[in-house]
Design a protein around this motif. Sequence first.
Motif, PDB file in Angstrom:
ATOM      1  N   THR A 192     -14.823   1.280  24.925  1.00 19.35           N
ATOM      2  CA  THR A 192     -15.225   0.981  23.547  1.00 19.35           C
ATOM      3  C   THR A 192     -16.682   1.373  23.310  1.00 19.35           C
ATOM      4  O   THR A 192     -17.022   1.973  22.286  1.00 19.35           O
ATOM      5  CB  THR A 192     -15.036  -0.526  23.253  1.00 19.35           C
ATOM      6  OG1 THR A 192     -13.719  -0.888  23.638  1.00 19.35           O
ATOM      7  CG2 THR A 192     -15.235  -0.826  21.796  1.00 19.35           C
ATOM      8  N   ARG A 250     -16.974   5.092  23.133  1.00 16.05           N
ATOM      9  CA  ARG A 250     -16.506   5.600  21.848  1.00 16.05           C
ATOM     10  C   ARG A 250     -17.578   5.403  20.770  1.00 16.05           C
ATOM     11  O   ARG A 250     -17.860   6.289  19.984  1.00 16.05           O
ATOM     12  CB  ARG A 250     -15.220   4.887  21.419  1.00 16.05           C
ATOM     13  CG  ARG A 250     -14.532   5.533  20.226  1.00 16.05           C
ATOM     14  CD  ARG A 250     -13.527   4.611  19.581  1.00 16.05           C
ATOM     15  NE  ARG A 250     -14.141   3.529  18.850  1.00 16.05           N
ATOM     16  CZ  ARG A 250     -14.640   3.637  17.598  1.00 16.05           C
ATOM     17  NH1 ARG A 250     -14.564   4.792  16.974  1.00 16.05           N
ATOM     18  NH2 ARG A 250     -15.200   2.616  17.012  1.00 16.05           N
ATOM     19  N   LEU A 251     -18.220   4.214  20.777  1.00 16.82           N
ATOM     20  CA  LEU A 251     -19.279   3.946  19.798  1.00 16.82           C
ATOM     21  C   LEU A 251     -20.410   4.966  19.923  1.00 16.82           C
ATOM     22  O   LEU A 251     -21.040   5.342  18.955  1.00 16.82           O
ATOM     23  CB  LEU A 251     -19.831   2.530  19.992  1.00 16.82           C
ATOM     24  CG  LEU A 251     -19.038   1.391  19.364  1.00 16.82           C
ATOM     25  CD1 LEU A 251     -19.560   0.050  19.835  1.00 16.82           C
ATOM     26  CD2 LEU A 251     -19.108   1.484  17.840  1.00 16.82           C
ATOM     27  N   GLY A 283     -20.042   7.965  20.859  1.00 15.53           N
ATOM     28  CA  GLY A 283     -19.566   9.303  20.531  1.00 15.53           C
ATOM     29  C   GLY A 283     -19.066  10.076  21.733  1.00 15.53           C
ATOM     30  O   GLY A 283     -18.919  11.297  21.677  1.00 15.53           O
ATOM     31  N   GLY A 284     -18.797   9.396  22.848  1.00 13.26           N
ATOM     32  CA  GLY A 284     -18.295  10.081  24.033  1.00 13.26           C
ATOM     33  C   GLY A 284     -16.830   9.790  24.268  1.00 13.26           C
ATOM     34  O   GLY A 284     -16.173   9.127  23.465  1.00 13.26           O
TER      35      GLY A 284
END
Lengths: 284, 130, 145
Positions: A229, A232-233, A235-236
């Motif tokens: 999570t 993802r935040l 940007g990966g």
Amino acid sequence: MGHQFPPPKKSAKAGSAPADHGPSFDRADLFASIVDYTADAIIAINEACEVEYLNRAAERLFGYGREEVLGHNINMLMSKPHQERHDDYVATYLRTGAKVILDTWRETEGRKKDGTIFPIELGVRECWVADRRIFTGIVRDLTALKKAQEEVARKNADIRELSTPVINVADGVLVLPLIGTVDSARARDSMEMAITRMAQDKAAVLIVDITGVPAFDTMVANHIISMATCIRLMGGHSILTGISPATALTIVGLGVDLSMLSTRATLAQGLELAVDLVRNGTTG
Amino acid sequence: MQRIEIRDEQDIVRARTAARSLAETLNFSVVDKTRIATAVSELARNVVVHGGGGYVEVESVNAEKRVGMRCVFVDQGPGIEDVERAMAEGFSTAGTIGHGLPGARRLMDDLSIEATPGQGTRVEIIKWIP
Amino acid sequence: MSEAIPVLGVGPVLLVSIQNELTDRSVSSLHRAVLERIQETGAPALLIDVTASEVIDTFIGRILSETARMAQLMNTDVVLVGMQPEVAITLLEMGLEIPNVRTAMSLEKGLEAVGYRITKIDDDANPSVADITESLGTGVGDAKD
């Protein structure tokens, strides 16, 4: 009756000329001499905050000669915020009697003649000498202790880093191999480290390989989901690899939702996907 | 110990900046510094929005061989009527308007509240250096 | 005192940068500022750049999330760009995951994600916004002219 501590003139005498070694001696001189030569720095001030006495250790510690300090405000030995406020502290105490630092030890900072600010431990007591209120302070230098503590902290960080290595395997791809039993503290450490490393290395993909984890439980799963999570935040992407048939069974059995990361059976397959993502990567 | 008056939203920025810089001097990790600054931001906002202004005291603590940082928020607002509920609010649903208390508690090692309805609230948070 | 957050046009794409020292009021003004610009320009994409944000608390996080959802309702593609790892960890711990918004690690990647590629960079490894603006005209993607 010996004095609680010697008045300045006497102590100066005790400093310059050791007490004579006659069979009878003045007890006051003896105590003065003990205080003067003791290893801890000792300073005494009056209600106006003027220094009335300091011993040899205090001279050495702060780098001043005795005559440079005697009669001056004690705040010359203090660091910034306290320097300006010390008179108020004392005034407040004299007015209200509320003890803030009296009778306790506390860590603060001292200021040497050359301007160096250094960590000290300070114990202040109040006493009465011939109806005059005197505050005595014992000052211990914490510079060496602090240095040692920092050293230990750094060593610990090094050890933690060694126990959870993050490997840069390809341009923009990091691998975090989880090995052995993953406890909560270690999982959190490795998560923070891997994520921080991603930002440092400007890596777009993190592969978490669980081949070496004997028991994949909800706790490990939750840590991996949290990590994914965060990534993802940022940007990966994250990829979970090393999923054995037994682990796959567990994941489904526990009802763990891993939909937010890509999964592959082997590290090799994971790498293939990672390189692909780095080449034409966009996040979903 | 540093006291920062919290009257308006500019003071929220001031409070979190002060907290971050103390965390910096205490050598907290980058993540912990952010946790502390974020928790302070949440609680300072409570002081403005729910407490009608107050102050925060920020200081280092040294106890039981541990070193850490403590922030105490005090306001004279109406007080939180149901502390239990305030702590639970917004816990599960992301982004709801709560008191920011559950979030702050998760970021810190310790959070305690003394709330007297009609007399204000005192919230204390502590983070230890691991 | 509070200042509005500027909404920049980078070619057809809108860009807002969230700085560290913003007050709640400036952050609250983000909704309206962004939506007005989308309506004016019909921008196909919005990049929200949080590279410089050291603190995103639940208030700021909620505004960002809402702004993204509103922009999406107006058919604008939204990408959250450059979140720092410590900020991501903190948000997650508070239970604020900002779902349904695309993310990218850098402005360059963010532009790529919405279909614009930076084509005219010579020897500059870190293109400034000005470079991107210039090169966008020749970028691929569904730019509206």
